[in-house]
Design an enzyme around this catalytic site. Structure first.
Site, PDB file in Angstrom:
ATOM      1  N   ASN A  84      -3.352  -7.044   1.320  1.00  0.00           N
ATOM      2  CA  ASN A  84      -2.448  -7.960   0.607  1.00  0.00           C
ATOM      3  C   ASN A  84      -3.186  -9.219   0.146  1.00  0.00           C
ATOM      4  O   ASN A  84      -2.999  -9.699  -0.976  1.00  0.00           O
ATOM      5  CB  ASN A  84      -1.293  -8.408   1.518  1.00  0.00           C
ATOM      6  CG  ASN A  84      -0.363  -7.275   1.876  1.00  0.00           C
ATOM      7  OD1 ASN A  84      -0.455  -6.190   1.315  1.00  0.00           O
ATOM      8  ND2 ASN A  84       0.534  -7.511   2.813  1.00  0.00           N
ATOM      9  N   GLY A  85      -4.024  -9.756   1.037  1.00  0.00           N
ATOM     10  CA  GLY A  85      -4.759 -10.991   0.730  1.00  0.00           C
ATOM     11  C   GLY A  85      -5.706 -10.778  -0.444  1.00  0.00           C
ATOM     12  O   GLY A  85      -5.768 -11.600  -1.375  1.00  0.00           O
ATOM     13  N   ARG A 101      -4.946   4.243   6.078  1.00  0.00           N
ATOM     14  CA  ARG A 101      -5.283   2.819   6.010  1.00  0.00           C
ATOM     15  C   ARG A 101      -5.621   2.478   4.567  1.00  0.00           C
ATOM     16  O   ARG A 101      -6.457   3.156   3.944  1.00  0.00           O
ATOM     17  CB  ARG A 101      -6.464   2.488   6.917  1.00  0.00           C
ATOM     18  CG  ARG A 101      -6.804   1.004   6.821  1.00  0.00           C
ATOM     19  CD  ARG A 101      -7.772   0.512   7.868  1.00  0.00           C
ATOM     20  NE  ARG A 101      -7.826  -0.941   7.773  1.00  0.00           N
ATOM     21  CZ  ARG A 101      -7.973  -1.773   8.779  1.00  0.00           C
ATOM     22  NH1 ARG A 101      -8.090  -1.312   9.984  1.00  0.00           N
ATOM     23  NH2 ARG A 101      -8.008  -3.067   8.582  1.00  0.00           N
ATOM     24  N   SER A 109       0.148  -7.735  13.734  1.00  0.00           N
ATOM     25  CA  SER A 109      -0.577  -7.394  14.970  1.00  0.00           C
ATOM     26  C   SER A 109      -0.569  -8.556  15.954  1.00  0.00           C
ATOM     27  O   SER A 109      -0.277  -9.705  15.580  1.00  0.00           O
ATOM     28  CB  SER A 109      -2.023  -7.013  14.639  1.00  0.00           C
ATOM     29  OG  SER A 109      -2.748  -8.174  14.266  1.00  0.00           O
ATOM     30  N   ASP A 116      -3.113  -2.664   4.608  1.00  0.00           N
ATOM     31  CA  ASP A 116      -4.130  -3.717   4.508  1.00  0.00           C
ATOM     32  C   ASP A 116      -4.428  -4.029   3.041  1.00  0.00           C
ATOM     33  O   ASP A 116      -4.279  -3.171   2.170  1.00  0.00           O
ATOM     34  CB  ASP A 116      -5.410  -3.230   5.223  1.00  0.00           C
ATOM     35  CG  ASP A 116      -6.368  -4.377   5.491  1.00  0.00           C
ATOM     36  OD1 ASP A 116      -5.959  -5.547   5.385  1.00  0.00           O
ATOM     37  OD2 ASP A 116      -7.540  -4.092   5.802  1.00  0.00           O
ATOM     38  N   ASN A 135      -2.612 -11.202  14.571  1.00  0.00           N
ATOM     39  CA  ASN A 135      -2.144 -11.916  13.367  1.00  0.00           C
ATOM     40  C   ASN A 135      -1.544 -13.298  13.673  1.00  0.00           C
ATOM     41  O   ASN A 135      -1.445 -14.137  12.784  1.00  0.00           O
ATOM     42  CB  ASN A 135      -1.119 -11.082  12.579  1.00  0.00           C
ATOM     43  CG  ASN A 135      -1.734  -9.930  11.813  1.00  0.00           C
ATOM     44  OD1 ASN A 135      -1.072  -8.945  11.502  1.00  0.00           O
ATOM     45  ND2 ASN A 135      -3.026 -10.024  11.516  1.00  0.00           N
ATOM     46  N   TRP A 136      -1.174 -13.542  14.951  1.00  0.00           N
ATOM     47  CA  TRP A 136      -0.658 -14.870  15.311  1.00  0.00           C
ATOM     48  C   TRP A 136      -1.708 -15.948  15.076  1.00  0.00           C
ATOM     49  O   TRP A 136      -1.373 -17.124  14.951  1.00  0.00           O
ATOM     50  CB  TRP A 136      -0.221 -14.906  16.782  1.00  0.00           C
ATOM     51  CG  TRP A 136       0.980 -14.073  17.094  1.00  0.00           C
ATOM     52  CD1 TRP A 136       1.005 -12.945  17.866  1.00  0.00           C
ATOM     53  CD2 TRP A 136       2.335 -14.288  16.681  1.00  0.00           C
ATOM     54  NE1 TRP A 136       2.291 -12.441  17.940  1.00  0.00           N
ATOM     55  CE2 TRP A 136       3.127 -13.245  17.225  1.00  0.00           C
ATOM     56  CE3 TRP A 136       2.965 -15.265  15.879  1.00  0.00           C
ATOM     57  CZ2 TRP A 136       4.507 -13.153  17.003  1.00  0.00           C
ATOM     58  CZ3 TRP A 136       4.333 -15.159  15.661  1.00  0.00           C
ATOM     59  CH2 TRP A 136       5.086 -14.121  16.221  1.00  0.00           C
ATOM     60  N   TRP A 146      -5.530  -8.502  -2.731  1.00  0.00           N
ATOM     61  CA  TRP A 146      -4.735  -8.264  -3.952  1.00  0.00           C
ATOM     62  C   TRP A 146      -4.411  -9.599  -4.615  1.00  0.00           C
ATOM     63  O   TRP A 146      -4.542  -9.757  -5.827  1.00  0.00           O
ATOM     64  CB  TRP A 146      -3.452  -7.511  -3.575  1.00  0.00           C
ATOM     65  CG  TRP A 146      -2.588  -7.132  -4.746  1.00  0.00           C
ATOM     66  CD1 TRP A 146      -2.616  -5.961  -5.433  1.00  0.00           C
ATOM     67  CD2 TRP A 146      -1.566  -7.943  -5.358  1.00  0.00           C
ATOM     68  NE1 TRP A 146      -1.677  -5.980  -6.435  1.00  0.00           N
ATOM     69  CE2 TRP A 146      -1.014  -7.187  -6.409  1.00  0.00           C
ATOM     70  CE3 TRP A 146      -1.055  -9.229  -5.122  1.00  0.00           C
ATOM     71  CZ2 TRP A 146       0.020  -7.652  -7.226  1.00  0.00           C
ATOM     72  CZ3 TRP A 146      -0.039  -9.707  -5.943  1.00  0.00           C
ATOM     73  CH2 TRP A 146       0.491  -8.921  -6.976  1.00  0.00           C
TER      74      TRP A 146
HETATM   75  C1  FPP Z   1      -2.747  -6.973   5.810  1.00  0.00           C
HETATM   76  O1  FPP Z   1      -3.196  -7.582   4.650  1.00  0.00           O
HETATM   77  C2  FPP Z   1      -1.312  -7.049   5.923  1.00  0.00           C
HETATM   78  C3  FPP Z   1      -0.642  -7.725   6.889  1.00  0.00           C
HETATM   79  C4  FPP Z   1      -1.315  -8.509   7.944  1.00  0.00           C
HETATM   80  C5  FPP Z   1       0.819  -7.767   6.975  1.00  0.00           C
HETATM   81  C6  FPP Z   1       1.558  -6.652   6.350  1.00  0.00           C
HETATM   82  C7  FPP Z   1       2.822  -7.207   5.838  1.00  0.00           C
HETATM   83  C8  FPP Z   1       3.510  -6.800   4.751  1.00  0.00           C
HETATM   84  C9  FPP Z   1       3.140  -5.613   3.995  1.00  0.00           C
HETATM   85  C10 FPP Z   1       4.688  -7.558   4.238  1.00  0.00           C
HETATM   86  C11 FPP Z   1       5.817  -7.792   5.188  1.00  0.00           C
HETATM   87  C12 FPP Z   1       6.230  -6.609   5.972  1.00  0.00           C
HETATM   88  C13 FPP Z   1       7.458  -6.031   5.952  1.00  0.00           C
HETATM   89  C14 FPP Z   1       7.715  -4.901   6.882  1.00  0.00           C
HETATM   90  C15 FPP Z   1       8.526  -6.434   5.056  1.00  0.00           C
HETATM   91  P1  FPP Z   1      -4.254  -8.750   4.773  1.00  0.00           P
HETATM   92  O2  FPP Z   1      -3.556 -10.037   4.638  1.00  0.00           O
HETATM   93  O3  FPP Z   1      -5.062  -8.594   6.032  1.00  0.00           O
HETATM   94  O4  FPP Z   1      -5.159  -8.459   3.524  1.00  0.00           O
HETATM   95  P2  FPP Z   1      -6.703  -8.809   3.341  1.00  0.00           P
HETATM   96  O5  FPP Z   1      -7.453  -8.000   4.372  1.00  0.00           O
HETATM   97  O6  FPP Z   1      -6.979  -8.381   1.950  1.00  0.00           O
HETATM   98  O7  FPP Z   1      -6.834 -10.289   3.560  1.00  0.00           O
END
Ligand code: FPP
Length: 249
Positions: free
Chosen positions: A27-28, A193, A70, A25, A73-74, A30
């Site tokens: 990525n967004g 997590r 998940s 969790d 996530n869709w 970051w």
């Molecule tokens: C959560 O971060 C992450 C995800 C929903 C997707 C995870 C995907 C990857 C790490 C990249 C692709 C995967 C592979 C296996 C190559 P978030 O977007 O919910 O972050 P936030 O809570 O900060 O918005």
């Protein structure tokens, strides 16, 4: 990795988890911190996936499960879903050689049939190609949700009762486990997590019954092998009793 080397890292090779699961969790956030588009965070997150898969393999842990997408996530914006699918495809294609060299078997947990056709093709290809690898199992949870998984298991068991194959009183915990995507797999010993949220978010809820949980504030794109080792040291210091008491005094 040789056991002396593992000891040099401060780890007991005998007490390593058999199965680590990770909720990736942050990525967004970051990306937001850097005034970038969320997709950039997922791109950096994919690089972390590569390095952590390698690190877990090197440490000699037998199974790694990554929550990559998940069932919920869709509902994200279409462009983000598309970007995640594209990164996934890129990973499935570009990592094939690496998975073969490192003797890693790929497995998918989740609603494979909901994935776009080209992703299904690439997953099938990589799963097939790595089928006989023995060094480690990498489970990618894709279009995965625990409630959906448990619902499928209940339906399948109900069908077996209806057709007279089993009696309701024969349904056991083992039988339920055997109807999940994780059938025949050990439950995760450790669930990590990233990004500081204290929840399971519909991830391995049946399998997590006795998992040790570790929450780190680090955002997934910044997660490193060194931090993983620190978490494993912490895991080895924990007293896992599985609801029992340890000594008889
Ligand atoms: C959560 O971060 C992450 C995800 C929903 C997707 C995870 C995907 C990857 C790490 C990249 C692709 C995967 C592979 C296996 C190559 P978030 O977007 O919910 O972050 P936030 O809570 O900060 O918005």
């Amino acid at each position: 990795m040789k056991s002396e080397k593992i000891q040099d890292l401060g780890l007991d090779p005998e007490k390593l988890p058999v199965h680590i699961a990770i909720i990736m969790d942050g990525n967004g956030r970051w990306a937001k911190k850097r005034l970038m588009n969320r997709v950039k965070g997922h791109e950096k997150g994919s690089k972390t996936v590569r390095s952590i898969v390698g690190a877990v393999r090197e440490l000699g842990v037998g199974m790694l499960t990554l929550y990559a997408f998940s069932t919920e996530n869709w509902e994200r914006p279409k462009v983000e879903v598309k970007a995640l699918m594209m990164l996934l495809k890129r990973f499935l294609v570009s990592e094939r050689d690496e998975l073969m060299t490192r003797d890693i078997r790929l497995n998918i947990l989740g609603q494979k049939e909901k994935l776009p056709g080209d992703i299904q093709e690439e997953t099938d290809k990589t799963v097939d190609m790595t089928r006989n690898n023995q060094g480690m199992v990498l489970n990618l949870a894709l279009s995965y949700g625990s409630r959906q998984e448990i619902t499928l298991a209940v339906r399948s068991l109900a069908q077996k009762v209806l057709s007279g194959l089993i009696r309701p009183d024969e349904i056991s915990e083992e039988m339920i486990s055997d109807h999940l995507y994780t059938r025949q797999m050990p439950d995760p010993d450790l669930i990590i997590r990233t990004s500081g949220e204290f929840r399971l978010s519909n991830f391995l809820m049946w399998q997590a019954a006795y998992s040790e949980l570790f929450i780190t504030d680090t955002l997934w794109p910044d997660f490193t092998k060194d931090e993983l080792i620190e978490i494993l040291i912490n895991f080895q210091e924990r007293d896992r009793r599985f609801g029992k008491v340890k000594c008889s005094t």
